[in-house]
Design a protein around this motif. Structure first.
Motif, PDB file in Angstrom:
ATOM      1  N   ARG A 200       0.849  -1.193   0.000  1.00  0.00           N
ATOM      2  CA  ARG A 200       0.000   0.000   0.000  1.00  0.00           C
ATOM      3  C   ARG A 200       0.882   1.240   0.000  1.00  0.00           C
ATOM      4  NH1 ARG A 200      -4.910   0.563  -1.264  1.00  0.00           N
ATOM      5  NH2 ARG A 200      -5.495   1.888   0.485  1.00  0.00           N
ATOM      6  N   ARG A 201       0.378   2.317  -0.612  1.00  0.00           N
ATOM      7  CA  ARG A 201       1.104   3.577  -0.595  1.00  0.00           C
ATOM      8  C   ARG A 201       0.874   4.287   0.722  1.00  0.00           C
ATOM      9  NH1 ARG A 201       1.012   7.589  -5.677  1.00  0.00           N
ATOM     10  NH2 ARG A 201       2.248   5.827  -6.444  1.00  0.00           N
ATOM     11  N   GLY A 202       1.912   4.946   1.234  1.00  0.00           N
ATOM     12  CA  GLY A 202       1.786   5.706   2.458  1.00  0.00           C
ATOM     13  C   GLY A 202       0.674   6.731   2.378  1.00  0.00           C
ATOM     14  N   GLY A 203      -0.117   6.847   3.458  1.00  0.00           N
ATOM     15  CA  GLY A 203      -1.228   7.781   3.510  1.00  0.00           C
ATOM     16  C   GLY A 203      -2.542   7.185   3.076  1.00  0.00           C
ATOM     17  N   ARG A 204      -2.528   6.023   2.477  1.00  0.00           N
ATOM     18  CA  ARG A 204      -3.759   5.383   2.040  1.00  0.00           C
ATOM     19  C   ARG A 204      -4.195   4.357   3.086  1.00  0.00           C
ATOM     20  NH1 ARG A 204      -2.643   4.532  -4.495  1.00  0.00           N
ATOM     21  NH2 ARG A 204      -2.510   6.773  -4.999  1.00  0.00           N
ATOM     22  N   GLY A 205      -5.210   4.720   3.841  1.00  0.00           N
ATOM     23  CA  GLY A 205      -5.652   3.879   4.942  1.00  0.00           C
ATOM     24  C   GLY A 205      -5.993   2.468   4.504  1.00  0.00           C
ATOM     25  N   THR A 206      -5.660   1.527   5.352  1.00  0.00           N
ATOM     26  CA  THR A 206      -5.839   0.109   5.038  1.00  0.00           C
ATOM     27  C   THR A 206      -6.476  -0.603   6.224  1.00  0.00           C
ATOM     28  OG1 THR A 206      -3.845   0.197   3.673  1.00  0.00           O
ATOM     29  CG2 THR A 206      -4.671  -1.984   4.264  1.00  0.00           C
ATOM     30  N   LEU A 225       1.432  -5.653  13.355  1.00  0.00           N
ATOM     31  CA  LEU A 225       2.111  -5.123  12.166  1.00  0.00           C
ATOM     32  C   LEU A 225       3.383  -4.443  12.637  1.00  0.00           C
ATOM     33  CD1 LEU A 225       2.362  -4.640   9.197  1.00  0.00           C
ATOM     34  CD2 LEU A 225       0.813  -2.677   9.411  1.00  0.00           C
ATOM     35  N   HIS A 226       4.489  -5.142  12.490  1.00  0.00           N
ATOM     36  CA  HIS A 226       5.771  -4.765  13.061  1.00  0.00           C
ATOM     37  C   HIS A 226       6.352  -3.560  12.336  1.00  0.00           C
ATOM     38  CE1 HIS A 226       9.712  -6.072  14.980  1.00  0.00           C
ATOM     39  NE2 HIS A 226      10.091  -5.131  14.132  1.00  0.00           N
ATOM     40  N   GLY A 227       6.568  -2.459  13.086  1.00  0.00           N
ATOM     41  CA  GLY A 227       7.180  -1.253  12.553  1.00  0.00           C
ATOM     42  C   GLY A 227       6.200  -0.149  12.225  1.00  0.00           C
ATOM     43  N   ASP A 228       4.914  -0.472  12.125  1.00  0.00           N
ATOM     44  CA  ASP A 228       3.922   0.515  11.713  1.00  0.00           C
ATOM     45  C   ASP A 228       3.519   1.419  12.886  1.00  0.00           C
ATOM     46  OD1 ASP A 228       2.020   1.620   9.832  1.00  0.00           O
ATOM     47  OD2 ASP A 228       0.465   0.616  11.004  1.00  0.00           O
ATOM     48  N   HIS A 229       2.951   2.589  12.525  1.00  0.00           N
ATOM     49  CA  HIS A 229       2.462   3.580  13.489  1.00  0.00           C
ATOM     50  C   HIS A 229       0.938   3.547  13.447  1.00  0.00           C
ATOM     51  CE1 HIS A 229       2.327   7.308  15.784  1.00  0.00           C
ATOM     52  NE2 HIS A 229       1.579   7.873  14.845  1.00  0.00           N
ATOM     53  N   HIS A 230       0.308   3.112  14.551  1.00  0.00           N
ATOM     54  CA  HIS A 230      -1.137   2.935  14.572  1.00  0.00           C
ATOM     55  C   HIS A 230      -1.623   2.965  16.020  1.00  0.00           C
ATOM     56  CE1 HIS A 230       0.799  -1.175  14.064  1.00  0.00           C
ATOM     57  NE2 HIS A 230       0.495  -1.097  15.348  1.00  0.00           N
ATOM     58  N   PRO A 254      -3.859   3.511   9.270  1.00  0.00           N
ATOM     59  CA  PRO A 254      -3.995   4.720   8.443  1.00  0.00           C
ATOM     60  C   PRO A 254      -2.787   4.989   7.550  1.00  0.00           C
ATOM     61  CG  PRO A 254      -4.631   5.134  10.724  1.00  0.00           C
ATOM     62  CD  PRO A 254      -3.967   3.799  10.702  1.00  0.00           C
ATOM     63  N   LEU A 255      -1.611   4.443   7.921  1.00  0.00           N
ATOM     64  CA  LEU A 255      -0.357   4.696   7.202  1.00  0.00           C
ATOM     65  C   LEU A 255      -0.064   6.188   7.139  1.00  0.00           C
ATOM     66  CD1 LEU A 255      -0.620   2.041   4.321  1.00  0.00           C
ATOM     67  CD2 LEU A 255       0.210   1.753   6.667  1.00  0.00           C
ATOM     68  N   VAL A 256      -0.327   6.860   8.273  1.00  0.00           N
ATOM     69  CA  VAL A 256      -0.099   8.285   8.433  1.00  0.00           C
ATOM     70  C   VAL A 256       0.637   8.506   9.748  1.00  0.00           C
ATOM     71  CG1 VAL A 256      -1.229  10.520   8.832  1.00  0.00           C
ATOM     72  CG2 VAL A 256      -2.108   8.964   7.070  1.00  0.00           C
ATOM     73  N   VAL A 257       1.608   9.440   9.756  1.00  0.00           N
ATOM     74  CA  VAL A 257       2.339   9.799  10.959  1.00  0.00           C
ATOM     75  C   VAL A 257       2.262  11.312  11.137  1.00  0.00           C
ATOM     76  CG1 VAL A 257       4.559   9.761  12.166  1.00  0.00           C
ATOM     77  CG2 VAL A 257       3.924   7.851  10.674  1.00  0.00           C
ATOM     78  N   ASP A 258       1.597  11.747  12.206  1.00  0.00           N
ATOM     79  CA  ASP A 258       1.513  13.179  12.523  1.00  0.00           C
ATOM     80  C   ASP A 258       1.014  13.983  11.323  1.00  0.00           C
ATOM     81  OD1 ASP A 258       1.660  15.294  14.267  1.00  0.00           O
ATOM     82  OD2 ASP A 258       3.779  15.699  13.880  1.00  0.00           O
ATOM     83  N   GLY A 259       0.001  13.448  10.660  1.00  0.00           N
ATOM     84  CA  GLY A 259      -0.613  14.160   9.548  1.00  0.00           C
ATOM     85  C   GLY A 259       0.068  13.987   8.209  1.00  0.00           C
TER      86      GLY A 259
END
Length: 616
Positions: A200-206, A225-230, A254-259
C-alpha cells in the motif's frame, strides 16, 4: 559419565579433563618403540571437547581436537548454560551431519562422529554461534561426506494484496517447504507461508480483517504489524483484543504519521500472543507488508520483478517433512504476572528455538533467475532466534538504501549485512557482468570477538544470472530520508535494562529487573513530547530490542555516533553484552499501552517485555 557434581569433585574432574584434552592435542607426533626406534603415532581413538564456565564469552576451551576413524568425541560442559556441538556441514536434507545438546553440568558423546570421513569438520554452538571449533578425523578411508547445498526449488514470491480492505484467514494448510517428499502442515495466513504480501502507498488507509480458523487447541491469536504507526488497539496486544477461534478482528492502519503519509517501509505482520509468540511464529503465522512512496524525481530504484521481498527464517523437520515441536518439553511457568519465572528444561537462559533448515519465502535452498541488471532485495530475518550475516559468493557488494522503517539519508556500500531477528535491510545488488554465473547468498560469521561473530554459517539461496537487459534504474547517493524534526534533549528520560533474573524458584528474562506483567505500567509518556531512551544489556548474551508505536531514531551506540546504516529510522536494535544504545522518538497521534521487548521470541515469551503508556 552422564552428569557432573557441582561441589568438590568438580576440581578433580576439571584437572582430569584438562589433562585428557592436552593429551588429545599433543598425542599426534612420534611414539617411542622398544629399542629406541620411533614410529608415527596412530590416530587418537577418542577426544574431549571442554566448555568451561563463561563459555559464551571465551568459547570452547578445546576448540580443536583430533580423533581417529571410528573414534568418539565427548563434550564436557562445566558452564552454567546449555550448549550444542553442531556441524556446519549438512546432509542432503539440510540438517547438520552431527548435532547434540549438552545441558549444563553434564557430558555427552557426539553421535555420528565414528562414521565420518577423514578431514576437518567445523562445529559451533547453535545457541551461541560465536563458539566455534574443529574436529579433525584421521586414519580412515571412506565414511560420511558433507553434502553441498543443492538449490532445487524456484523461489516463490508471495502473492500481493493491494486493496484498502483486505481479509486474511488463519488456517492450517499443507505447504511446500522441502524439495522432495510430503508437504508440510503449517498454520498460515490464507493457506500460504509466508502469508500474502500487502502493498500500500503511504497515507492510504488500510483495513485488514484477520479471521481465526485454526485447529482446536491453538487458542486465541493476536496479529502485530511490526514497525507501523497505529492505535494501541490495533497494535496486536499480547493479552487484549485477541482473536478467538471462529472470530475475526479488523485492524486499522492509516499509514499516516503526525498528519503526513508514512514513509516507504518494509514492515511485516506476525502473531504476538503472550507466552505463545515463538510457537505461533514457528508454525507459520508470518507475512510481509510493504509501504510505498509516491514517485520521487531522480530516485530510480529497481521496480517490478526486480524488487524482491525475501523472508529468511528457519525450521526443523521430522523425517516426514513435518515441523518438529521444540516447545513440547517446557519450560514450566511458576508464579503469576510480574513475579513469573520458569523452571525445567529450556528455562532461561537455555531457551533458544533454532531450526536446522533455512527457508527463504518458505522454501529450503531456492533459486531465483535474474537478469544481469540491478535488483532491489528487501531482506527480512523472521527467525525466532538466529542472526544472519549476509554475503554474496563472488564478493560483490550490497548498496544499502534503507532499513525496514524507511530510506537512509545516504546509501552505504557494504560487503556484508548483519540482521538479527525482526531486522530488515533494503539493498540494491548489481548483477552486471555475472551472466552465466550462479551466485550464492550465504550467511558467514564474522571473526570471533567482532560484531556478527554469532551469525549462522549457512547457504541461503542462489541467484542464476542470465543475460543483460535494459535497466533504467540508478544507484543513488543521497536519499529522501524522513527526519525527526523536533529537538531531542540531552537528558535520558528512561533507561531500559535487559538482563537475567535467577532465584531458587526459577529464572526469567527481565527488563529493569522484572518479568513482564501486562497489568503493570513501566513508564508513562505524554503525547506530543520527544523522549530520549537508553537501552542497556547487562546479560551475557546479545538481545534484539524492538520498540512499538513510533518512528525511532538512533542517537548513540556506546557513546558514539551510530554506523551509517543505522542513521535512518529504526524499530529493532542489536544490543550486545555490556552495550548501550540511545534512541529518540516523538510520540504522536495515539495514546494507550504499547510494548518494548526482545525479539528473540523465547526471551519475549519468558519475561523480556515491558509496557509503556502514552497519555494525554
Amino acid at each position: 559419565m552422564t552428569g557432573i557434581l557441582r561441589s568438590g569433585p568438580v576440581v578433580w574432574l576439571v584437572g582430569v579433563v584438562a589433562f585428557v584434552a592436552v593429551a588429545v592435542v599433543l598425542d599426534v607426533g612420534a611414539v617411542q618403540r622398544p629399542g629406541g626406534r620411533t614410529a608415527a603415532a596412530q590416530p587418537v581413538r577418542n577426544a574431549t571437547i571442554v566448555v568451561e564456565e563463561g563459555g559464551t564469552r571465551t568459547g570452547f576451551a578445546t576448540p580443536e581436537v583430533t580423533v581417529g576413524g571410528g573414534g568418539t568425541v565427548t563434550v564436557v560442559n562445566l558452564d552454567t548454560m546449555d550448549h550444542t556441538v553442531t556441524s556446519v556441514a549438512r546432509r542432503s536434507d539440510g540438517a547438520p551431519v552431527f548435532d547434540v545438546r549438552v545441558p549444563a553440568g553434564t557430558s555427552v558423546t557426539v553421535p555420528g562422529v565414528e562414521g565420518l570421513s577423514a578431514g576437518a569438520w567445523t562445529f559451533f554452538c547453535k545457541f551461541h554461534p560465536s563458539m566455534r571449533g574443529v574436529i579433525t578425523v584421521e586414519g580412515v578411508a571412506g565414511g560420511v561426506e558433507p553434502e553441498h547445498t543443492r538449490f532445487e526449488q524456484p523461489l516463490v514470491v508471495p502473492s500481493t494484496r493491494r486493496g484498502a480492505d483486505i481479509r486474511l484467514v488463519m488456517r492450517r494448510a499443507k505447504v511446500r517447504t522441502l524439495p522432495e517428499g510430503p508437504r508440510t502442515s503449517m498454520w498460515t495466513y490464507d493457506g500460504t507461508y509466508p502469508g500474502p504480501t500487502i502493498k500500500r502507498r503511504g497515507g492510504r488507509g488500510t483495513e485488514v480483517t484477520v479471521v481465526n480458523r485454526l485447529p482446536r487447541g491453538a487458542g486465541a491469536m493476536s496479529t502485530h504489524l511490526h514497525g507501523d504507526h497505529h492505535a494501541s488497539a490495533d497494535d496486536g496486544q499480547p493479552t487484549s483484543h485477541l482473536i478467538r477461534r471462529g472470530e475475526g478482528r479488523t485492524y486499522r492502519y492509516p499509514l499516516v504519521v503526525d498528519g503526513r503519509p508514512e514513509p516507504g517501509s518494509f514492515f511485516w505482520y506476525h502473531d504476538h500472543r503472550m507466552d505463545r509468540t515463538a510457537r505461533n511464529n514457528w508454525r507459520g503465522l508470518q507475512g510481509m507488508f510493504i509501504v510505498t512512496d509516491p514517485p520521487v524525481p531522480g530516485l530510480r530504484l529497481p521496480t517490478g520483478r526486480r524488487d524482491v521481498p525475501l523472508m529468511i527464517s528457519e525450521r526443523s523437520f521430522t523425517s516426514g517433512n513435518q515441523l518438529t515441536d521444540p516447545f513440547a518439553d517446557g519450560p514450566d511457568m511458576v508464579g503469576h504476572h510480574g513475579e513469573m519465572s520458569w523452571t525445567g528444561d529450556n528455562a532461561p537462559p537455555d531457551d533458544a528455538t533454532v531450526g536446522d533448515t533455512v527457508l527463504v519465502n518458505g522454501r529450503h535452498a531456492p533459486y531465483l533467475a535474474v537478469s544481469a541488471t540491478r535488483h532491489r532485495l528487501r531482506l527480512l530475518n523472521s527467525s525466532p532466534f538466529s542472526s544472519y550475516n549476509f554475503t554474496l559468493s563472488d564478493g560483490r557488494p550490497f548498496l544499502q538504501v534503507g532499513t525496514g522503517s524507511g530510506l537512509l539519508p545516504k546509501s552505504v556500500v557494504r560487503s556484508s549485512v548483519l540482521l538479527g531477528p525482526a531486522q530488515r535491510a533494503d539493498v540494491v545488488v548489481d548483477f552486471s557482468g555475472a551472466t552465466g554465473q550462479r551466485l550464492v547468498l550465504a550467511s558467514v560469521p564474522a571473526a570471533r570477538g567482532t560484531t556478527g561473530d554469532d551469525a549462522r554459517e549457512t547457504a541461503v539461496m542462489e541467484f542464476r544470472v542470465g543475460r543483460p537487459a535494459r535497466d533504467s534504474s540508478r544507484l543513488p547517493s543521497r536519499l529522501p530520508s524522513p527526519r525527526l524534526v523536533a529537538p531531542v534533549r540531552a537528558s535520558v528520560a528512561k533507561t531500559w535494562t535487559f538482563g537475567l533474573e535467577e532465584s531458587r524458584r526459577g529464572s526469567a528474562w527481565s527488563i529493569n529487573g522484572r518479568a513482564f506483567d501486562p497489568g503493570r505500567v513501566d513508564h508513562r509518556v505524554r503525547l506530543g513530547t520527544v523522549e530520549r531512551w537508553r537501552l542497556r544489556n547487562t546479560s551475557d548474551v546479545t538481545h534484539y530490542v524492538h520498540v512499538h508505536a513510533q518512528q525511532w531514531r538512533t542517537l548513540l551506540r556506546d557513546g558514539r555516533r551510530p554506523p551509517p546504516w543505522e542513521r535512518g529510522l529504526e524499530d529493532t536494535w542489536r544490543l550486545e553484552p555490556g552495550e548501550e544504545v540511545e534512541i529518540a522518538a516523538r510520540f504522536t497521534d495515539y495514546t494507550g499501552p504499547f510494548m518494548i521487548h526482545c525479539h528473540m521470541l523465547d526471551h519475549e515469551d519468558h519475561g523480556m517485555m515491558a509496557r509503556f503508556d502514552v497519555t494525554r
